[in-house]
Scaffold this active site. Structure first.
Site, PDB file in Angstrom:
ATOM      1  N   HIS A 155       0.859  -1.181   0.000  1.00  8.86           N
ATOM      2  CA  HIS A 155       0.000   0.000   0.000  1.00  8.86           C
ATOM      3  C   HIS A 155       0.897   1.234   0.000  1.00  8.86           C
ATOM      4  CE1 HIS A 155      -4.062  -1.755   0.961  1.00  8.86           C
ATOM      5  NE2 HIS A 155      -3.292  -2.778   1.296  1.00  8.86           N
ATOM      6  N   GLU A 216       3.330  -0.072   3.984  1.00  6.07           N
ATOM      7  CA  GLU A 216       2.947   1.267   3.529  1.00  6.07           C
ATOM      8  C   GLU A 216       4.167   1.928   2.884  1.00  6.07           C
ATOM      9  OE1 GLU A 216       0.039   2.482   3.414  1.00  6.07           O
ATOM     10  OE2 GLU A 216      -1.189   1.356   4.843  1.00  6.07           O
TER      11      GLU A 216
END
Length: 247
Positions: A155, A216
């Site tokens: 992500h 992330e």
């Protein structure tokens, strides 16, 4: 060495959801990218890694089969890249795919509804019920077929690693999380309460009791510019190798 490609499902608008595999070992590992449309740079990161994996024969091919789903949300990514919906995260039905998995879905619904995300839209709508979307169903079905020992979900953004769900502590999960952090320089963090529950990682950990991680990638505001690609890849590539036991 070449990778193998298969279609594991079809999106809302009929686009294929593809998986690629490298290696032929008995241990399955699974990486995915672009659950969220405006995080499309993660697709390019995973495809670059796949290309590097097939450049030459490597000993880990005998030990591991790496399954990769580089583009979980093809319709949403198309909307962001072609249609000008810059901040769109959801699929074409307006459902946030990473809030559509069964683990804690009712809790995710309560959190999102309290913040006003009660209907289809660009982000954070959990859907009418768990696995309501063809993309999340395809991911769940393929994961159950593969039964990976470890999963990574790419992500953006924050340079953080989310590694646990509620009180679930799969064997070896914390140790591997620390190795992933060391390999990348990313921080180990707990998921913010407003983003907890309903995610792919949550579901994988709950269903399989095996290590699953949300990575992330990068810093800034999604969608991150492609000019950030090389800097992101420099940190994430060693992390992906670490999850394969390669460094």
């Amino acid at each position: 060495m070449r990778f193998k490609e298969s279609v594991i499902g079809v999106s809302v608008q009929g686009r294929p959801i593809r998986a690629i595999t490298v290696g032929h070992g008995p241990i399955a590992v699974m990486y995915n990218a672009a659950h969220h449309a405006n995080e499309w740079i993660t697709t390019d990161i995973l495809l670059r890694f796949a290309e590097e994996c097939v450049e030459s024969y490597k000993p880990w091919y005998e030990r591991v089969t790496l399954h990769m789903v580089p583009l979980v949300n093809p319709d949403g990514v198309e909307m962001v890249k072609r249609g000008g919906h810059r901040h769109w995260k959801a699929n074409a039905s307006g459902v946030d795919l990473n809030s559509n998995y069964p683990a804690g879905w009712e809790l995710a619904k309560a959190h999102k509804f309290a913040r006003g995300y009660t209907k289809p839209g660009p982000r954070d709508y959990v859907g009418p019920y768990p696995l309501s979307e063809p993309e999340s169903r395809a991911m769940a079905q393929y994961t159950r077929l593969v039964k990976p020992m470890v999963t990574l979900s790419l992500h953006t953004q924050g340079e953080e690693i989310y590694w646990r769900y509620r009180d679930h502590m799969p064997p070896g999960a914390e140790e591997l999380a620390k190795r992933l952090a060391k390999a990348s320089g990313y921080l180990l963090e707990d998921v913010p309460s407003e983003s907890s529950h309903g995610g792919y990682r949550d579901w994988f950990i709950e269903e399989f009791n095996r290590p699953g991680y949300t990575i992330e990638c990068g810093l800034g505001e999604s969608p991150l510019p492609f000019s950030d690609f090389d800097g992101i890849y420099e940190k994430v590539c060693p992390l992906m190798k670490e999850a394969l036991g390669l460094v």
